[in-house]
Scaffold this motif. Structure first.
Motif, PDB file in Angstrom:
ATOM      1  N   GLU A   1      41.552  36.671  41.237  1.00  0.00           N
ATOM      2  CA  GLU A   1      42.055  36.672  42.609  1.00  0.00           C
ATOM      3  C   GLU A   1      42.562  38.069  42.959  1.00  0.00           C
ATOM      4  O   GLU A   1      43.394  38.633  42.242  1.00  0.00           O
ATOM      5  N   TYR A   2      42.049  38.598  44.084  1.00  0.00           N
ATOM      6  CA  TYR A   2      42.432  39.925  44.554  1.00  0.00           C
ATOM      7  C   TYR A   2      43.479  39.818  45.669  1.00  0.00           C
ATOM      8  O   TYR A   2      43.719  38.737  46.233  1.00  0.00           O
ATOM      9  N   ASP A   3      44.042  40.965  45.997  1.00  0.00           N
ATOM     10  CA  ASP A   3      45.001  41.018  47.101  1.00  0.00           C
ATOM     11  C   ASP A   3      44.311  40.998  48.455  1.00  0.00           C
ATOM     12  O   ASP A   3      44.839  40.445  49.423  1.00  0.00           O
ATOM     13  N   THR A   4      43.123  41.591  48.547  1.00  0.00           N
ATOM     14  CA  THR A   4      42.440  41.717  49.838  1.00  0.00           C
ATOM     15  C   THR A   4      41.042  41.118  49.750  1.00  0.00           C
ATOM     16  O   THR A   4      40.439  41.024  48.673  1.00  0.00           O
ATOM     17  N   ALA A   5      40.533  40.730  50.918  1.00  0.00           N
ATOM     18  CA  ALA A   5      39.175  40.188  50.993  1.00  0.00           C
ATOM     19  C   ALA A   5      38.130  41.263  50.758  1.00  0.00           C
ATOM     20  O   ALA A   5      37.036  40.991  50.246  1.00  0.00           O
TER      21      ALA A   5
ATOM     22  N   LYS B   1      45.677  39.899  41.527  1.00  0.00           N
ATOM     23  CA  LYS B   1      46.829  39.008  41.417  1.00  0.00           C
ATOM     24  C   LYS B   1      46.789  38.240  40.107  1.00  0.00           C
ATOM     25  O   LYS B   1      47.757  38.217  39.347  1.00  0.00           O
ATOM     26  N   THR B   2      45.669  37.582  39.853  1.00  0.00           N
ATOM     27  CA  THR B   2      45.534  36.779  38.639  1.00  0.00           C
ATOM     28  C   THR B   2      44.139  36.947  38.071  1.00  0.00           C
ATOM     29  O   THR B   2      43.167  37.160  38.814  1.00  0.00           O
ATOM     30  N   CYS B   3      44.047  36.854  36.760  1.00  0.00           N
ATOM     31  CA  CYS B   3      42.766  36.862  36.049  1.00  0.00           C
ATOM     32  C   CYS B   3      42.870  35.830  34.936  1.00  0.00           C
ATOM     33  O   CYS B   3      43.620  36.018  33.979  1.00  0.00           O
ATOM     34  N   ARG B   4      42.132  34.733  35.067  1.00  0.00           N
ATOM     35  CA  ARG B   4      42.214  33.633  34.122  1.00  0.00           C
ATOM     36  C   ARG B   4      40.821  33.245  33.625  1.00  0.00           C
ATOM     37  O   ARG B   4      39.922  32.988  34.426  1.00  0.00           O
ATOM     38  N   LEU B   5      40.676  33.232  32.303  1.00  0.00           N
ATOM     39  CA  LEU B   5      39.455  32.718  31.688  1.00  0.00           C
ATOM     40  C   LEU B   5      39.711  31.307  31.189  1.00  0.00           C
ATOM     41  O   LEU B   5      40.794  31.014  30.669  1.00  0.00           O
ATOM     42  N   ALA B   6      38.727  30.433  31.342  1.00  0.00           N
ATOM     43  CA  ALA B   6      38.876  29.045  30.915  1.00  0.00           C
ATOM     44  C   ALA B   6      39.052  28.998  29.401  1.00  0.00           C
ATOM     45  O   ALA B   6      38.183  29.483  28.660  1.00  0.00           O
ATOM     46  N   PRO B   7      40.163  28.426  28.920  1.00  0.00           N
ATOM     47  CA  PRO B   7      40.396  28.417  27.466  1.00  0.00           C
ATOM     48  C   PRO B   7      39.401  27.514  26.753  1.00  0.00           C
ATOM     49  O   PRO B   7      38.996  26.462  27.260  1.00  0.00           O
ATOM     50  N   GLY B   8      39.007  27.948  25.557  1.00  0.00           N
ATOM     51  CA  GLY B   8      38.070  27.175  24.756  1.00  0.00           C
ATOM     52  C   GLY B   8      38.775  26.188  23.851  1.00  0.00           C
ATOM     53  O   GLY B   8      39.990  25.975  23.927  1.00  0.00           O
ATOM     54  N   SER B   9      37.997  25.576  22.969  1.00  0.00           N
ATOM     55  CA  SER B   9      38.541  24.559  22.071  1.00  0.00           C
ATOM     56  C   SER B   9      39.392  25.156  20.962  1.00  0.00           C
ATOM     57  O   SER B   9      40.283  24.505  20.432  1.00  0.00           O
ATOM     58  N   SER B  10      39.134  26.389  20.608  1.00  0.00           N
ATOM     59  CA  SER B  10      39.896  27.047  19.544  1.00  0.00           C
ATOM     60  C   SER B  10      40.751  28.153  20.140  1.00  0.00           C
ATOM     61  O   SER B  10      40.449  28.672  21.228  1.00  0.00           O
ATOM     62  N   PRO B  11      41.831  28.551  19.470  1.00  0.00           N
ATOM     63  CA  PRO B  11      42.703  29.603  19.997  1.00  0.00           C
ATOM     64  C   PRO B  11      41.958  30.932  20.162  1.00  0.00           C
ATOM     65  O   PRO B  11      41.032  31.251  19.407  1.00  0.00           O
ATOM     66  N   ASN B  12      42.384  31.677  21.188  1.00  0.00           N
ATOM     67  CA  ASN B  12      41.831  33.000  21.475  1.00  0.00           C
ATOM     68  C   ASN B  12      40.341  32.968  21.799  1.00  0.00           C
ATOM     69  O   ASN B  12      39.641  33.972  21.625  1.00  0.00           O
TER      70      ASN B  12
ATOM     71  N   THR C   1      37.977  39.597  26.243  1.00  0.00           N
ATOM     72  CA  THR C   1      39.240  38.926  26.543  1.00  0.00           C
ATOM     73  C   THR C   1      39.571  39.073  28.024  1.00  0.00           C
ATOM     74  O   THR C   1      38.873  39.758  28.783  1.00  0.00           O
ATOM     75  N   GLU C   2      40.664  38.420  28.419  1.00  0.00           N
ATOM     76  CA  GLU C   2      41.107  38.527  29.804  1.00  0.00           C
ATOM     77  C   GLU C   2      41.460  39.961  30.166  1.00  0.00           C
ATOM     78  O   GLU C   2      41.169  40.422  31.280  1.00  0.00           O
ATOM     79  N   GLU C   3      42.076  40.665  29.245  1.00  0.00           N
ATOM     80  CA  GLU C   3      42.433  42.055  29.500  1.00  0.00           C
ATOM     81  C   GLU C   3      41.193  42.915  29.701  1.00  0.00           C
ATOM     82  O   GLU C   3      41.186  43.828  30.542  1.00  0.00           O
ATOM     83  N   ASP C   4      40.127  42.630  28.935  1.00  0.00           N
ATOM     84  CA  ASP C   4      38.882  43.390  29.108  1.00  0.00           C
ATOM     85  C   ASP C   4      38.295  43.159  30.499  1.00  0.00           C
ATOM     86  O   ASP C   4      37.886  44.107  31.187  1.00  0.00           O
ATOM     87  N   ILE C   5      38.239  41.897  30.899  1.00  0.00           N
ATOM     88  CA  ILE C   5      37.682  41.572  32.214  1.00  0.00           C
ATOM     89  C   ILE C   5      38.550  42.161  33.324  1.00  0.00           C
ATOM     90  O   ILE C   5      38.041  42.720  34.312  1.00  0.00           O
ATOM     91  N   LYS C   6      39.848  42.074  33.166  1.00  0.00           N
ATOM     92  CA  LYS C   6      40.761  42.600  34.188  1.00  0.00           C
ATOM     93  C   LYS C   6      40.618  44.107  34.333  1.00  0.00           C
ATOM     94  O   LYS C   6      40.608  44.650  35.453  1.00  0.00           O
TER      95      LYS C   6
ATOM     96  N   ARG D   1      39.417  34.809  45.980  1.00  0.00           N
ATOM     97  CA  ARG D   1      39.061  34.523  44.596  1.00  0.00           C
ATOM     98  C   ARG D   1      37.566  34.666  44.388  1.00  0.00           C
ATOM     99  O   ARG D   1      36.757  34.370  45.286  1.00  0.00           O
ATOM    100  N   ILE D   2      37.197  35.130  43.192  1.00  0.00           N
ATOM    101  CA  ILE D   2      35.796  35.205  42.801  1.00  0.00           C
ATOM    102  C   ILE D   2      35.625  34.440  41.489  1.00  0.00           C
ATOM    103  O   ILE D   2      36.577  34.258  40.722  1.00  0.00           O
ATOM    104  N   TYR D   3      34.398  34.010  41.272  1.00  0.00           N
ATOM    105  CA  TYR D   3      34.037  33.278  40.058  1.00  0.00           C
ATOM    106  C   TYR D   3      33.134  34.162  39.210  1.00  0.00           C
ATOM    107  O   TYR D   3      32.153  34.730  39.711  1.00  0.00           O
ATOM    108  N   VAL D   4      33.468  34.299  37.924  1.00  0.00           N
ATOM    109  CA  VAL D   4      32.700  35.141  37.006  1.00  0.00           C
ATOM    110  C   VAL D   4      32.222  34.276  35.851  1.00  0.00           C
ATOM    111  O   VAL D   4      33.029  33.609  35.184  1.00  0.00           O
TER     112      VAL D   4
END
Length: 508
Positions: A183-187, A163-174, A148-153, A137-140
């Motif tokens: 999180e990647y598959d390999t180191a 494997k996964t790409c998650r952005l911390a949700p804010g107080s308002s939608p979207n 958006t998450e799709e842009d970062i991914k 896993r890496i921290y961005v």
């Protein structure tokens, strides 16, 4: 039966409490470790800089929870250092790696790792970081709010499958908070993404990318720890064995103990061999020319079946004469005198065992109904008048004597500030700081003179009393604040006697 059920219930309760306390200690230690991992010390700060400048410099690495700067009441300036606390440990780690030695306000600031006033938490921190190495896993951070998450991914997929790409949700939608985890598959993909994307200009903001130092579930544990610990200090609930099951288990134990007691008594009377010994045949002397008459025996109650006309004598009576065979010389029939006492004793033992089982069953039902109706004293007065007896008396007495200290909701803070540092905002600052551990009902700042000299400022010590809504919150606050540095002072936090506090006695 009643005593056995009480003992089993008490043992089950104590075992569950010990297990619960061990779980609580683990949660508290993990919470303290994560809190320390979120903090960095910033030194060599120019005296002309304000908190806003420090916040602006450290904000790109992640959301900042608080910035504590110690102010000098004489010069009305800070003392040249501050503690920056982030919401997540990865933000603090990035700030530690990239901000040390950076020039701000004409001086090279010094960014040091987490404070070392809690060395016992280092082992927990090491466990967390070792667990994080199992994930790629890496921290961005410093992500543009319009991305958006799709842009970062799509950008980070160039280094390998994600494997996964998650952005911390804010107080308002979207909306998001400007940081996330990938999180990647390999180191190898993780290493290449960090080296290539750190300080990369994406949408007009420089990304801050580093390796994740906590496992995926660490933040969830951190947010849920406080509520979990508060719930843990409540009486046993979800994980406790149901009262009916506990009573049934205790009753089974009592039944076995009762049967063992009966068996021991029977053995003491020399009757234990009856269940394994072969059936005893009485010695009967039959008339001349006749075959011996058989005797039938049952396994539980020996019954002697005599030939026609033969009477079984009572113990101690004279054997009768057989008269049922006309024309045959009458001879006395000899019956072994040991048969009847043994049979009678066996019958008595069986009846006693049966009665004991029936009585135990009846007492079990009555006691189960009683415990189900009122298993615990509901009021403090009922608990104070609770009668104790038997082997558990000493333990219950000690618990009762310790109850007052355990239920205190007041924490006293010593050596936190000096008398010259007490101002109008101190009480509010203390209350805001302590709300991290629970609901604060009241804060009292008490100045205690150590001498009769009114002009001697050095002889005044400041005690700060913080009253929480629950005793469990006071315990958490004491553990978190004791040994912590505040403005260069080593704070000593203790649980204060509730009775003294209620009577406004602050001099203890």
């Amino acid at each position: 039966m009643e005593q056995s059920i009480k003992m089993v219930l008490m043992k089950q309760t104590l075992a569950h409490q010990q297990q619960l306390m061990a779980s609580q200690r683990t949660l508290v230690q993990r919470q303290q470790a994560l809190a320390l991992m979120c903090r960095v010390y910033v030194g060599s700060i120019s005296f002309e800089l304000k908190e806003d400048t420090i916040r602006q410099a450290f904000l790109p690495f992640g959301p900042i929870k608080s910035i504590n700067m110690s102010w000098d009441p004489v010069t009305q300036k800070h003392k040249g250092f501050a503690f920056v606390e982030y919401d997540i440990p990865e933000a603090a780690q990035l700030a530690l790696e990239q901000m040390n030695g950076v020039m701000i306000g004409g001086r090279n600031i010094k960014v040091v790792g987490r404070p070392s006033n809690m060395p016992q938490a280092q082992s927990v921190i090491d466990d967390i970081t070792e667990e994080a190495k199992l994930y790629n896993r890496i921290y961005v951070a410093s992500i543009h709010p319009d991305l958006t998450e799709e842009d970062i991914k799509s950008v980070f997929e160039a280094f390998g499958p994600i494997k996964t790409c998650r952005l911390a949700p804010g107080s308002s939608p979207n909306k998001h908070k400007g940081y996330g985890f990938i999180e990647y598959d390999t180191a190898q993909s993780t290493t290449e993404a960090i080296s290539s994307m750190n300080l990369f200009d994406l949408g007009g903001q420089y990304l801050r990318v580093g390796r994740a130092i906590t496992p995926p579930n660490a933040l969830q544990v951190n947010t849920a720890t406080k509520s979990s610990v508060q719930l843990s200090f409540q009486p046993l609930a979800a994980n406790q064995m149901p009262t009916a099951a506990a009573v049934a288990a205790a009753a089974a134990t009592a039944k076995i103990q009762a049967m063992d007691a009966v068996a021991s008594n029977a053995m003491a009377l020399g009757l234990s061999k009856l269940t394994t010994a072969a059936p005893v045949k009485p010695a009967i002397v039959a008339p001349t020319g006749l075959s011996p008459v058989g005797v039938q025996m049952q396994s539980q109650s020996p019954v002697i079946i005599p030939p026609p006309g033969v009477a079984i004598p009572q113990l101690g009576s004279t054997p009768p004469i057989i008269t049922a065979y006309p024309g045959v010389v009458q001879q006395p029939v000899t019956v072994s005198p040991s048969i009847l006492p043994v049979a009678q004793a066996q019958n008595s033992a069986n009846e006693a065992l049966k009665k004991a089982q029936e009585q135990a069953q009846k007492q079990q039902e009555e006691l189960q109904k009683k415990l189900m109706d009122d298993s615990e004293p509901q009021t403090l007065q009922a608990q104070e008048n609770l009668s104790i007896k038997g082997q558990s008396a000493r333990h219950l007495v000690m618990q009762k004597l310790m109850r007052k200290t355990e239920q205190s909701r007041v924490v006293i803070l010593r050596n936190m500030v000096g008398p010259e540092e007490v101002d109008e905002t101190l009480q509010e600052e203390i209350q805001d700081e302590c709300t991290k551990f629970g609901i604060v009902d009241r804060v009292i700042i008490y100045k205690e003179k150590q001498s009769d000299d009114d002009d001697a400022v050095d002889d005044i010590i400041v005690k700060i009393f913080v009253q929480f809504s629950k005793s469990s919150e006071a315990i958490i606050a004491r553990d978190a604040l004791n040994g912590r540095y505040f403005g260069g002072r080593l704070v000593r936090a203790e649980i204060y006697d509730q009775n003294l506090y209620d009577h406004n006695d602050f001099s203890n």
